[in-house]
Design an enzyme around this catalytic site. Structure first.
Site, PDB file in Angstrom:
ATOM      1  NE  ARG A   8      40.361  14.878  64.633  1.00 54.21           N
ATOM      2  CZ  ARG A   8      41.608  15.336  64.839  1.00 54.21           C
ATOM      3  NH1 ARG A   8      41.820  16.625  65.073  1.00 54.21           N
ATOM      4  NH2 ARG A   8      42.626  14.503  64.808  1.00 54.21           N
ATOM      5  CB  CYS A  21      45.957  14.095  70.229  1.00 53.29           C
ATOM      6  SG  CYS A  21      47.703  14.136  69.755  1.00 53.29           S
TER       7      CYS A  21
END
Length: 292
Positions: free
Chosen positions: A183, A243
């Site tokens: 990601r 995050c």
């Protein structure tokens, strides 16, 4: 609120502490990504550590924000925590039910600390190891008597989109991202709709699960330090962690705390906000990136 506690406590320590009946509150802080279709509160009702209450990061949050579980105001946090029977001198122990051993509980550990409550610990190994060791569980819950609680937010521990944008030029702090590497690199999909993967310019990546052993325990301090050094992070300089939505970033905050760097800041809006607001050239990706 000057009371402090070690960041990590063992299952044995918690079992012993429960038997001494000190001033302690155990919180099941489980939370799952919506696409997993798991209901943390329902699971809590079926099985939890005896005496635990449930802490819901989707309830104790800023409900005026379009972003998920953003930090609430001091008043909202105070009211929520007070309704859990917690006082400023209560030792709070948080855990979650993740197969990782810790997923959302570090976020709640950090929330208490950012609101001035130092007497908070994470159950190392989580509910996973509590059960594996055959320790007691319960399906009963007694609502605690409400208390008066007063939070005091450490504002410098929370970074905004504007802070991160300014930092692209000033480089006042290092930015470390806890998402899985696919990601971060822009190759694997984000779990939220309308968000492409990638990362903030200049940020580095230490996936949150790197800090955990196969058994679900946080690694020893020297191993945690090695992970930061290997990623090029200088623990003697300011760090901001990020995050997807500000949850697993707190693994980084806890790991840095264990390495003697207790004042790590969190980019609360995280990648969810950055991707939405950033210009395309500020979305670094080996994949699709951002197109207007």
């Amino acid at each position: 609120m000057a009371l402090q506690a070690r960041a990590l406590v063992s299952t044995k320590w918690l079992a012993d502490a429960m038997s001494t009946r000190g001033k302690m509150r155990i919180l099941d802080s489980s939370w799952y990504l919506p696409k997993l279709r798991r209901n943390a509160k329902s699971e809590f009702k079926m099985r939890h550590i005896p005496g635990a209450a449930f802490f819901d990061i989707d309830q104790c949050c800023d409900k005026t924000s379009p972003l998920d579980h953003m930090l609430p105001s001091e008043k909202v946090f105070s009211d929520y925590v007070g309704n859990l029977g917690i006082e400023t001198d209560t030792h709070v122990v948080v855990y979650d039910r993740s197969e990782f051993g810790a997923f959302s509980a570090p976020r709640v550990w950090w929330m208490f600390r950012v609101f001035g409550h130092g007497a908070v610990s994470l159950l190392n190994g989580g509910f996973r190891n509590w059960e594996l060791e055959g320790r007691p569980v319960s399906n009963s819950y007694v609502r605690p008597s409400p208390t008066e609680y007063k939070a005091s937010l450490k504002r410098s521990w929370v970074k905004s989109y504007e802070d991160l944008l300014d930092n692209l030029d000033t480089k006042e702090f290092q930015v470390v991202d806890a998402r899985p590497s696919g990601r971060f690199r822009g190759l694997d999909p984000e779990p939220r709709d309308n968000t492409e993967p990638g990362h903030i310019p200049g940020s580095v990546n230490i996936p949150f699960h790197s800090f955990l052993s196969e058994s679900g325990h946080f690694l020893p301090k020297e191993k945690l330090r090695e992970l930061f050094v290997h990623a090029g992070v200088d623990l003697s300089h300011p760090i901001c962690v990020s995050c997807g939505s500000g949850v697993t970033a707190c693994h980084l905050a806890l790991a840095a705390h264990e390495c003697g760097h207790p004042q790590v800041s969190v980019y609360d809006g995280a990648w969810s906000e950055w991707y939405t607001r950033a210009v395309p050239e500020h979305v670094i990706s080996e994949g699709r990136g951002k197109h207007v």
